[in-house]
Write a protein that holds these residues in place. Structure first.
Motif, PDB file in Angstrom:
ATOM      1  N   UNK A   3       0.798  -1.224   0.000  1.00  0.00           N
ATOM      2  CA  UNK A   3       0.000   0.000   0.000  1.00  0.00           C
ATOM      3  C   UNK A   3       0.831   1.275   0.000  1.00  0.00           C
ATOM      4  N   UNK A   4       2.147   1.160  -0.146  1.00  0.00           N
ATOM      5  CA  UNK A   4       2.991   2.356  -0.125  1.00  0.00           C
ATOM      6  C   UNK A   4       3.810   2.519  -1.398  1.00  0.00           C
ATOM      7  N   UNK A 221      -1.038   4.664   9.248  1.00  0.00           N
ATOM      8  CA  UNK A 221      -1.453   4.162   7.932  1.00  0.00           C
ATOM      9  C   UNK A 221      -0.937   2.738   7.748  1.00  0.00           C
ATOM     10  N   UNK A 222      -1.651   1.976   6.918  1.00  0.00           N
ATOM     11  CA  UNK A 222      -1.226   0.620   6.590  1.00  0.00           C
ATOM     12  C   UNK A 222      -0.073   0.663   5.595  1.00  0.00           C
ATOM     13  N   UNK A 223       0.824  -0.313   5.713  1.00  0.00           N
ATOM     14  CA  UNK A 223       1.842  -0.526   4.698  1.00  0.00           C
ATOM     15  C   UNK A 223       1.528  -1.748   3.846  1.00  0.00           C
ATOM     16  N   UNK A 224       0.922  -2.758   4.446  1.00  0.00           N
ATOM     17  CA  UNK A 224       0.507  -3.944   3.701  1.00  0.00           C
ATOM     18  C   UNK A 224      -0.607  -4.645   4.453  1.00  0.00           C
ATOM     19  N   UNK A 225      -1.480  -5.343   3.704  1.00  0.00           N
ATOM     20  CA  UNK A 225      -2.557  -6.141   4.288  1.00  0.00           C
ATOM     21  C   UNK A 225      -2.642  -7.444   3.506  1.00  0.00           C
ATOM     22  N   UNK A 226      -2.696  -8.562   4.219  1.00  0.00           N
ATOM     23  CA  UNK A 226      -2.848  -9.871   3.594  1.00  0.00           C
ATOM     24  C   UNK A 226      -4.022 -10.604   4.219  1.00  0.00           C
ATOM     25  N   UNK A 227      -4.867 -11.181   3.374  1.00  0.00           N
ATOM     26  CA  UNK A 227      -6.002 -11.981   3.824  1.00  0.00           C
ATOM     27  C   UNK A 227      -5.755 -13.439   3.468  1.00  0.00           C
ATOM     28  N   UNK A 228      -6.287 -14.358   4.311  1.00  0.00           N
ATOM     29  CA  UNK A 228      -6.109 -15.786   4.075  1.00  0.00           C
ATOM     30  C   UNK A 228      -7.450 -16.501   4.161  1.00  0.00           C
ATOM     31  N   UNK A 229      -7.712 -17.325   3.166  1.00  0.00           N
ATOM     32  CA  UNK A 229      -8.894 -18.176   3.165  1.00  0.00           C
ATOM     33  C   UNK A 229      -8.449 -19.586   2.800  1.00  0.00           C
ATOM     34  N   UNK A 230      -9.379 -20.505   2.592  1.00  0.00           N
ATOM     35  CA  UNK A 230      -9.044 -21.874   2.204  1.00  0.00           C
ATOM     36  C   UNK A 230      -9.870 -22.293   0.998  1.00  0.00           C
ATOM     37  N   UNK A 248      -3.119  11.415   5.570  1.00  0.00           N
ATOM     38  CA  UNK A 248      -2.321  12.550   5.109  1.00  0.00           C
ATOM     39  C   UNK A 248      -0.919  12.123   4.716  1.00  0.00           C
ATOM     40  N   UNK A 249      -0.396  11.112   5.402  1.00  0.00           N
ATOM     41  CA  UNK A 249       0.972  10.654   5.145  1.00  0.00           C
ATOM     42  C   UNK A 249       0.969   9.138   5.079  1.00  0.00           C
ATOM     43  N   UNK A 250       1.436   8.584   3.962  1.00  0.00           N
ATOM     44  CA  UNK A 250       1.450   7.140   3.752  1.00  0.00           C
ATOM     45  C   UNK A 250       2.888   6.699   3.501  1.00  0.00           C
ATOM     46  N   UNK A 251       3.324   5.709   4.234  1.00  0.00           N
ATOM     47  CA  UNK A 251       4.653   5.173   4.022  1.00  0.00           C
ATOM     48  C   UNK A 251       5.754   5.897   4.769  1.00  0.00           C
ATOM     49  N   UNK A 252       5.416   6.906   5.549  1.00  0.00           N
ATOM     50  CA  UNK A 252       6.409   7.623   6.347  1.00  0.00           C
ATOM     51  C   UNK A 252       6.352   7.102   7.784  1.00  0.00           C
ATOM     52  N   UNK A 253       7.445   6.515   8.247  1.00  0.00           N
ATOM     53  CA  UNK A 253       7.457   5.870   9.551  1.00  0.00           C
ATOM     54  C   UNK A 253       7.244   6.882  10.670  1.00  0.00           C
ATOM     55  N   UNK A 254       6.381   6.519  11.594  1.00  0.00           N
ATOM     56  CA  UNK A 254       6.150   7.339  12.776  1.00  0.00           C
ATOM     57  C   UNK A 254       7.374   7.255  13.682  1.00  0.00           C
ATOM     58  N   UNK A 255       7.851   8.395  14.139  1.00  0.00           N
ATOM     59  CA  UNK A 255       9.079   8.446  14.933  1.00  0.00           C
ATOM     60  C   UNK A 255       8.817   8.057  16.383  1.00  0.00           C
TER      61      UNK A 255
END
Length: 306
Positions: A3-4, A221-230, A248-255
């Motif tokens: 997502x970044x 903010x999310x950086x990645x999301x994975x879903x799992x099913x069968x 407002x800010x995506x991919x910038x690490x919170x300090x």
């Protein structure tokens, strides 16, 4: 894919049909930009229109399937579209809400049961602080050896309904070059004893993310999301989820200095706090909705004056 990082892929796209021989494929391009979201453009019309005079506008398509040139399979969920062009040339532009990506040939369906998901954010590294880092363990003239000092998992909650824990992974890039980049991944994994449909799973992911938002000064903010099913043979199937975030800010690490409470400060109470958050979802959602609105908006609203 995550997502970044922005991307554009070319592929073939079609609508789900009952019989494979009825599939009509269209060439097109899917793009993702972290601040603008998703767009799919195809050459032609999913409705068989050959003239712009018969074009459709303002329509919604629940599911579109596709295969990219790199071989990944794409399930596009809830797309708003318009047919454009001139004379006898028609193309279609669509803005999907979500895209689910699978690397092994599976397509998503609306009612599939999702029993596990995990996600990473721009908050988790600072939340855990210095407790999980690469440590130089050996040094010689010809090489430097690094160990990865960390717990394999950090349990958050485990009961008859849900099991949630953090897991840690390491990686590197640049081997053989002048610089080597060391990376650490921290993800929250959540497994439900009973499966959720896609819309409920996304709602639950956002709700759990909001729990950590109250531990941070900036919005998470999310950086990645994975879903799992069968599948029908009980084999685990993974989907990567892509969508436009309202952040407002995506991919910038919170300090670290922007973390209101870190893991070391709340680790003894984290299971109880998390359990309480899950048990009071209806009440908490109303509170978090107001907080998130105030955090995200850059302009006045009714809630700003309350």
């Amino acid at each position: 894919m995550n997502l970044i990082e922005d991307f554009t892929i070319k592929g073939k796209w079609w609508l789900p049909v009952e019989y494979p021989e009825d599939v009509e494929e269209f060439f097109g391009e899917l793009s993702f930009k972290k601040y603008k979201g998703l767009q799919l453009t195809i050459e032609g019309s999913f409705f068989g229109n050959r003239s712009i005079l018969n074009s459709k506008t303002g329509f919604t398509i629940p599911f579109i399937y596709g295969v990219g040139r790199e071989g990944h399979h794409y399930s596009i969920v809830n797309s708003f579209g318009n047919e454009l062009g001139s004379n006898n040339w028609v193309y279609t532009e669509l803005q999907p809400d979500y895209v689910l990506v699978n690397h092994r040939g599976y397509m998503a369906i609306d009612q599939m049961g999702i029993n596990t998901f995990n996600f990473t954010t721009n908050f988790f590294h600072s939340f855990f602080g210095e407790s999980n880092q690469f440590v130089q363990s050996d040094f010689a003239k010809s090489y430097i050896n690094f160990d990865f000092k960390n717990d394999k998992t950090v349990e958050v909650i485990d009961n008859e309904k849900i099991n949630a824990y953090f897991f840690f992974a390491k990686g590197f890039s640049g081997l053989g070059g002048e610089e080597i980049t060391l990376r650490q991944k921290i993800a929250l994994n959540v497994k439900f004893k009973e499966g959720l449909i896609f819309s409920d799973a996304l709602d639950k992911i956002n709700y759990i993310r909001d729990f950590f938002t109250f531990l941070s000064f900036p919005v998470i903010s999310f950086e990645s999301i994975n879903l799992f099913t069968r599948d029908d043979k009980d084999k685990m199937v993974e989907f990567v989820v892509l969508f436009k975030q309202q952040a407002k800010s995506i991919g910038e690490e919170i300090r670290p200095y922007e973390v209101l409470l870190n893991y070391e400060e709340i680790k003894d109470n984290l299971p109880k706090l998390f359990q309480s958050w899950l048990e009071n979802e209806e009440l908490n959602k109303s509170v978090s909705a107001l907080y998130m609105q105030l955090a995200y908006l850059n302009f006045p609203s009714v809630s700003n004056y309350s």
